[in-house]
Motif scaffolding. Structure first.
Motif, mmCIF file in Angstrom:
data_model
loop_
_atom_site.group_PDB
_atom_site.id
_atom_site.type_symbol
_atom_site.label_atom_id
_atom_site.label_comp_id
_atom_site.label_asym_id
_atom_site.label_seq_id
_atom_site.Cartn_x
_atom_site.Cartn_y
_atom_site.Cartn_z
ATOM 1 N N ASP A 175 40.236 43.523 35.055
ATOM 2 C CA ASP A 175 41.067 44.454 34.280
ATOM 3 C C ASP A 175 42.418 44.727 34.950
ATOM 4 N N THR A 176 42.579 44.297 36.214
ATOM 5 C CA THR A 176 43.865 44.460 36.888
ATOM 6 C C THR A 176 44.825 43.307 36.572
ATOM 7 N N ASP A 177 44.326 42.278 35.881
ATOM 8 C CA ASP A 177 45.126 41.096 35.580
ATOM 9 C C ASP A 177 45.734 41.261 34.186
ATOM 10 N N PRO A 178 47.070 41.344 34.077
ATOM 11 C CA PRO A 178 47.673 41.595 32.759
ATOM 12 C C PRO A 178 47.624 40.403 31.803
ATOM 13 N N ALA A 179 47.230 39.223 32.267
ATOM 14 C CA ALA A 179 47.235 38.043 31.392
ATOM 15 C C ALA A 179 46.195 38.184 30.270
ATOM 16 N N VAL A 180 46.400 37.418 29.207
ATOM 17 C CA VAL A 180 45.548 37.498 28.015
ATOM 18 C C VAL A 180 44.129 37.024 28.317
ATOM 19 N N ALA A 181 43.140 37.726 27.744
ATOM 20 C CA ALA A 181 41.743 37.336 27.944
ATOM 21 C C ALA A 181 40.911 37.783 26.757
ATOM 22 N N ASP A 182 39.734 37.153 26.591
ATOM 23 C CA ASP A 182 38.800 37.601 25.556
ATOM 24 C C ASP A 182 38.086 38.873 25.994
ATOM 25 N N ARG A 183 37.964 39.055 27.308
ATOM 26 C CA ARG A 183 37.320 40.265 27.820
ATOM 27 C C ARG A 183 37.888 40.580 29.204
ATOM 28 N N LYS A 184 38.069 41.876 29.490
ATOM 29 C CA LYS A 184 38.498 42.308 30.830
ATOM 30 C C LYS A 184 37.343 43.070 31.471
ATOM 31 N N VAL A 185 37.099 42.791 32.745
ATOM 32 C CA VAL A 185 36.006 43.455 33.458
ATOM 33 C C VAL A 185 36.535 44.079 34.750
ATOM 34 N N ALA A 186 35.876 45.144 35.200
ATOM 35 C CA ALA A 186 36.301 45.810 36.434
ATOM 36 C C ALA A 186 35.765 45.038 37.637
ATOM 37 N N GLY A 187 36.596 44.914 38.673
ATOM 38 C CA GLY A 187 36.148 44.220 39.879
ATOM 39 C C GLY A 187 37.331 43.853 40.745
ATOM 40 N N ALA A 188 37.054 43.458 41.996
ATOM 41 C CA ALA A 188 38.108 43.048 42.923
ATOM 42 C C ALA A 188 38.192 41.519 42.922
ATOM 43 N N PRO A 189 39.402 40.966 43.164
ATOM 44 C CA PRO A 189 39.540 39.501 43.201
ATOM 45 C C PRO A 189 38.951 38.911 44.483
ATOM 46 N N LEU A 190 37.664 38.564 44.422
ATOM 47 C CA LEU A 190 36.965 38.055 45.619
ATOM 48 C C LEU A 190 37.648 36.813 46.191
ATOM 49 N N TRP A 191 38.301 36.026 45.299
ATOM 50 C CA TRP A 191 38.935 34.777 45.744
ATOM 51 C C TRP A 191 40.159 35.027 46.610
ATOM 52 N N ARG A 192 40.643 36.254 46.678
ATOM 53 C CA ARG A 192 41.803 36.538 47.527
ATOM 54 C C ARG A 192 41.389 37.209 48.824
ATOM 55 N N GLN A 193 40.136 37.529 48.988
ATOM 56 C CA GLN A 193 39.705 38.247 50.196
ATOM 57 C C GLN A 193 39.388 37.262 51.313
ATOM 58 N N SER A 194 39.927 37.544 52.516
ATOM 59 C CA SER A 194 39.745 36.576 53.597
ATOM 60 C C SER A 194 38.293 36.507 54.054
ATOM 61 N N GLU A 195 37.532 37.599 53.922
ATOM 62 C CA GLU A 195 36.107 37.557 54.253
ATOM 63 C C GLU A 195 35.327 37.320 52.963
#
Lengths: 219, 95
Positions: A175-195
């Protein structure tokens, strides 16, 4: 290739994000596939050339090679069963050659954005990479970004790559990503976390979403 | 006494990005003020994480950060990073 779930019915073929992002999300994606198995949906998680357990050096990885390898992994995993692609971030750039009944994408990323982030990673570490992304005649050697040696051709091909948008496609984003989607969900971008992290609430919610999607596609 | 700037959406976005990308505790990030040192002071913010933080800020605020704008100064403190992002958002609105 890791496999989960029953020996009949459709097969979900999961495609991890590219490079370092794959390491950060492998646990999360495997957890999602286990949840799909608990919902009686089979899946496979292939390793692509130069990624995961593959013995191919990363500098030999090419976009076309990844696409071909994914298509043959999907055939091997599914045989005559219907294939549903489940891709994450840059993984959505790789399924063009797969005969898929549907595609479900989490936070699909354009190749251009991924390459820009890769070059920025290198610049932030004090090793700015000199590359003309439009020049296919540049025969310079591989570049090293965050410990991965990557060919210039791979960076150029990725820079021009985009996701499949035809057919049955469902796009889910945070839900933090402004790009178009069929559904937005709450969560953190795990792919950007170094751990490498995990998010079991998000994995539960997405597994439900995928199970619903596959059931709808079957009708 | 520390100053408390009026909370802006940019302020909240930059905090949320630091929390999400660096996997920091929400209370800790909420307590950041303009003088809170970032790069060189936060062990979680290494050079690899810098790229993730900046790209995530770009995506969430719909701005484009040029690589030659990235320097130690903008990452020195929370205030510097917030001001940089606010200036970028302001410049976008001005065009």
């Amino acid at each position: 290739m890791i496999r989960f779930g029953p020996a009949t019915g459709p097969v979900v073929v999961a495609v991890l994000p590219l490079l370092e992002e794959a390491n950060r999300t492998r646990t999360f994606v495997s957890g999602m596939l286990r949840r799909l198995a608990a919902r009686d949906i089979a899946s496979a998680l292939p390793d692509l050339p130069g990624q995961g357990e593959s013995l191919v050096p990363t500098e030999n990885a090419m976009l076309a090679g990844w696409r071909t390898a994914l298509a043959s992994a999907a055939m091997e995993a599914a045989g005559e069963r219907p294939v549903h692609i489940l891709s994450f971030r840059g993984g959505a750039l790789l399924d063009h050659d797969v005969k898929a009944a549907s595609r479900w994408q989490l936070a699909p990323a354009k190749g251009e954005a991924l390459v820009r982030e890769l070059l920025r990673t290198s610049a932030a570490a004090g090793a700015r990479i000199d590359i003309d992304l439009g020049n296919y005649n540049d025969e310079g050697g591989p570049v090293t970004i965050a410990g991965n040696a990557l060919s210039r051709t791979l960076l150029r091909d990725l820079n021009a790559a985009d996701c499949v948008r035809e057919g049955a496609v469902r796009v889910v984003r945070l839900d933090t990503d402004p790009a178009v989607a069929d559904r937005k969900v709450a969560g953190a971008p795990l792919w950007r976390q170094s751990e490498p992290g995990d998010d079991s609430a998000l994995a539960d919610l997405l597994a439900d979403d995928i199970a619903d999607w596959i059931a709808r596609c079957a009708n | 006494m520390t100053t408390h700037p009026a909370p802006s959406t940019v302020d909240q976005t930059v905090r949320a990005v630091l929390k999400d990308v660096l996997a920091l505790d929400a209370d800790r990030v909420a307590a950041f003020d303009d003088d809170t040192a970032l790069f060189g002071a936060l062990p979680e913010l290494d050079s690899m994480a810098v790229a993730g933080v900046l790209t995530e800020i770009e995506d969430r605020l719909h701005i484009l950060i040029e690589d030659d704008e990235v320097d130690g100064e903008m990452l020195e403190s929370f205030g510097a990073l917030r001001r940089f992002a606010e200036a970028k958002v302001g410049a976008k609105k001005g065009t």
